[in-house]
Design an enzyme around this catalytic site. Structure first.
Site, PDB file in Angstrom:
ATOM      1  N   HIS A  21     -63.046 -64.061  84.279  1.00 28.34           N
ATOM      2  CA  HIS A  21     -61.923 -63.390  84.399  1.00 28.34           C
ATOM      3  C   HIS A  21     -61.086 -63.161  83.332  1.00 28.34           C
ATOM      4  O   HIS A  21     -60.279 -63.667  82.742  1.00 28.34           O
ATOM      5  CB  HIS A  21     -61.144 -64.369  85.336  1.00 28.34           C
ATOM      6  CG  HIS A  21     -59.818 -63.862  86.196  1.00 28.34           C
ATOM      7  ND1 HIS A  21     -59.684 -64.065  87.388  1.00 28.34           N
ATOM      8  CD2 HIS A  21     -58.666 -63.097  85.573  1.00 28.34           C
ATOM      9  CE1 HIS A  21     -58.598 -63.236  87.940  1.00 28.34           C
ATOM     10  NE2 HIS A  21     -58.200 -62.966  86.626  1.00 28.34           N
ATOM     11  N   HIS A  65     -59.220 -59.361  82.067  1.00 28.59           N
ATOM     12  CA  HIS A  65     -58.997 -58.004  82.364  1.00 28.59           C
ATOM     13  C   HIS A  65     -58.984 -57.064  81.188  1.00 28.59           C
ATOM     14  O   HIS A  65     -58.714 -57.456  80.138  1.00 28.59           O
ATOM     15  CB  HIS A  65     -57.509 -57.866  82.977  1.00 28.59           C
ATOM     16  CG  HIS A  65     -57.385 -58.572  84.232  1.00 28.59           C
ATOM     17  ND1 HIS A  65     -57.355 -57.934  85.288  1.00 28.59           N
ATOM     18  CD2 HIS A  65     -56.797 -59.949  84.614  1.00 28.59           C
ATOM     19  CE1 HIS A  65     -56.910 -58.537  86.304  1.00 28.59           C
ATOM     20  NE2 HIS A  65     -57.059 -59.867  85.898  1.00 28.59           N
ATOM     21  N   ASP A  75     -57.713 -54.054  80.545  1.00 31.11           N
ATOM     22  CA  ASP A  75     -56.427 -53.705  80.228  1.00 31.11           C
ATOM     23  C   ASP A  75     -55.565 -54.854  79.691  1.00 31.11           C
ATOM     24  O   ASP A  75     -54.369 -54.559  79.275  1.00 31.11           O
ATOM     25  CB  ASP A  75     -55.609 -52.727  81.138  1.00 31.11           C
ATOM     26  CG  ASP A  75     -55.613 -53.526  82.581  1.00 31.11           C
ATOM     27  OD1 ASP A  75     -56.230 -54.812  82.680  1.00 31.11           O
ATOM     28  OD2 ASP A  75     -54.913 -53.070  83.376  1.00 31.11           O
ATOM     29  N   GLY A  93     -53.202 -57.303  91.187  1.00 32.47           N
ATOM     30  CA  GLY A  93     -51.840 -56.514  91.211  1.00 32.47           C
ATOM     31  C   GLY A  93     -50.952 -57.709  92.186  1.00 32.47           C
ATOM     32  O   GLY A  93     -51.399 -58.842  92.152  1.00 32.47           O
ATOM     33  N   HIS A 141     -58.284 -61.727  93.782  1.00 34.42           N
ATOM     34  CA  HIS A 141     -57.120 -62.582  93.124  1.00 34.42           C
ATOM     35  C   HIS A 141     -56.453 -63.303  94.236  1.00 34.42           C
ATOM     36  O   HIS A 141     -56.157 -62.602  95.192  1.00 34.42           O
ATOM     37  CB  HIS A 141     -56.228 -61.726  92.330  1.00 34.42           C
ATOM     38  CG  HIS A 141     -56.382 -61.169  90.978  1.00 34.42           C
ATOM     39  ND1 HIS A 141     -57.749 -60.446  90.779  1.00 34.42           N
ATOM     40  CD2 HIS A 141     -55.903 -61.732  89.908  1.00 34.42           C
ATOM     41  CE1 HIS A 141     -57.544 -60.316  89.526  1.00 34.42           C
ATOM     42  NE2 HIS A 141     -56.621 -60.996  88.885  1.00 34.42           N
ATOM     43  N   GLU A 164     -52.586 -67.537  93.293  1.00 29.12           N
ATOM     44  CA  GLU A 164     -51.647 -67.335  91.979  1.00 29.12           C
ATOM     45  C   GLU A 164     -50.239 -67.207  92.079  1.00 29.12           C
ATOM     46  O   GLU A 164     -49.310 -67.831  92.029  1.00 29.12           O
ATOM     47  CB  GLU A 164     -52.336 -66.186  91.079  1.00 29.12           C
ATOM     48  CG  GLU A 164     -51.779 -66.200  89.718  1.00 29.12           C
ATOM     49  CD  GLU A 164     -52.189 -64.775  89.100  1.00 29.12           C
ATOM     50  OE1 GLU A 164     -51.834 -64.835  87.693  1.00 29.12           O
ATOM     51  OE2 GLU A 164     -52.522 -63.810  89.693  1.00 29.12           O
ATOM     52  N   ASP A 179     -57.949 -64.669  81.327  1.00 30.50           N
ATOM     53  CA  ASP A 179     -57.118 -63.645  82.166  1.00 30.50           C
ATOM     54  C   ASP A 179     -56.975 -62.573  81.224  1.00 30.50           C
ATOM     55  O   ASP A 179     -57.366 -61.416  81.468  1.00 30.50           O
ATOM     56  CB  ASP A 179     -55.900 -64.235  82.714  1.00 30.50           C
ATOM     57  CG  ASP A 179     -55.116 -63.559  83.937  1.00 30.50           C
ATOM     58  OD1 ASP A 179     -55.885 -62.740  84.206  1.00 30.50           O
ATOM     59  OD2 ASP A 179     -54.024 -63.729  84.361  1.00 30.50           O
TER      60      ASP A 179
END
Length: 372
Positions: A25, A27, A29, A186, A213, A216, A313
């Protein structure tokens, strides 16, 4: 990178960084180098909150530590802004692989949302190709430096948009060109996986794996939708699954609990939880239990036999690495090398690689831990 990795050791003196790791996991970006954001941002005239890489890195960490996922996500406006060209995507992907390799990661899955990288005129397919080019360059760099790493893409749809099926089709088109799975990301609350049921139906028909996701910024119903509507093989974070676990009583040696039907299903099916300790604190994902790493339900889930994995993350926003995340957990819960190896084997088993390659990855991890 900012981490003084040699400070991250276990109680027996084992350095964590050289140990072989699996990152599920991460990201794309959310893992840029501050210096890269600064340089690419200046090239396009982007207004930045700092003109020094160290200060910019500090700004990201401070803004991300709000206790709100919605506020946390706002920092991505800067990183995605510098990832709108082929050159920007190639560079960010290449550097991300380099950084993972330097952190001892031998297998990683980088997730990102192509629909957020179209303002520079690229098509969806061109963005995926650019990221794959950067990944392959990064792999060559790591191998050229004597390391080993393998990376797959997780193509992500933004759950608040209506492009799920289109992005799912994009992922499947590139399944033999670097893409290993699908994700939705998102704002979680108010945007359940069921909104993208058509995408998940399509993925199921193509036998293409998905992680979602869930658990969370929203609770058990979000997890339920991820499993039923999304056919999720893994849960992105998933920490709020602990809301379905009732602690009946505790004594000096044991904790006695009762699992609900949802948590029992996740445990029995060995559905992996992609936990990210620092991020889970920053976004308030564990607010129901407290605001300290010792309050994180990770250890409870681990002791109960759930397939827990450890992840970063967003390395930039959390100012972290996988080495650091493992160190934080080891310090908090007195984990040793055996525990850390189990977390990596859990991740290897949950990766979106073919069975034989998952077994090979497990062998690499075991050999690395035995030889360290």
């Amino acid at each position: 990178m900012s981490d003084a990795w040699n400070e991250y050791t276990l109680a027996d003196g084992t350095e964590i960084r050289p140990l072989p790791k699996v990152s599920l996991h991460d990201h794309l970006d959310g893992g840029l180098r501050p210096a890269t954001v600064l340089e690419l941002g200046q090239e396009i005239g982007l207004e930045l909150p700092a003109q020094d890489a160290t200060e910019l890195g500090r700004w990201f960490a401070e803004k991300s530590n709000s206790g709100s996922l919605v506020e946390y996500l706002k920092t991505f406006d800067l990183t995605t802004a510098v990832m709108q060209t082929r050159e920007g995507l190639v560079r960010v992907a290449r550097e991300s692989v380099q950084d993972l390799g330097a952190d001892g990661v031998v297998y990683g899955e980088l997730r990102w949302a192509p629909e957020q990288h179209l303002s520079g005129g690229l098509s969806l397919d061109e963005t995926v190709d650019a990221v794959q080019e950067g990944i392959e360059q990064g792999i060559a760099d790591v191998r050229g430096a004597g390391g080993r790493i393998r990376i797959g893409q997780l193509v992500t749809a933004m759950r608040h948009n209506d492009r799920g099926l289109e992005i799912a089709e994009l992922a499947v088109r590139h399944r033999d060109r670097g893409v290993v799975g699908f994700d939705i990301a998102g704002a979680e609350a108010g945007f359940p996986a069921s909104n993208h049921r058509a995408a998940f139906d399509y993925l199921a028909s193509e036998f293409f794996p998905a992680t979602v996701h869930a658990g969370e910024a929203d609770g058990l119903e979000s997890i339920r939708s991820a499993l039923l509507d999304g056919r999720a093989l893994r849960l992105g974070h998933g920490v709020r699954l602990a809301e379905d676990i009732t602690v009946e009583r505790q004594d000096d040696e044991n904790t006695y609990v009762t699992l609900g039907t949802l948590s029992q299903w996740v445990k029995d099916r060995e559905i992996a939880l992609e936990t990210s300790p620092t991020s889970n604190l920053q976004t308030g994902a564990i607010a129901a239990w407290g605001d300290d790493i010792l309050d994180h339900p990770f250890d409870l889930l681990y002791q109960l036999g759930f397939r827990v994995t450890v992840n970063t993350d967003n390395r930039l926003m959390s100012g972290t690495t996988l080495t650091r995340e493992l160190s934080i957990l080891a310090d908090a819960f007195a984990y040793d090398r055996t525990d850390l190896e189990i977390f990596q084997l859990n991740a290897a088993a949950a990766s979106f690689l073919p069975l034989e390659e998952r077994e090979e990855l497990s062998e690499i991890i075991t050999a690395g831990f035995e030889g360290s």
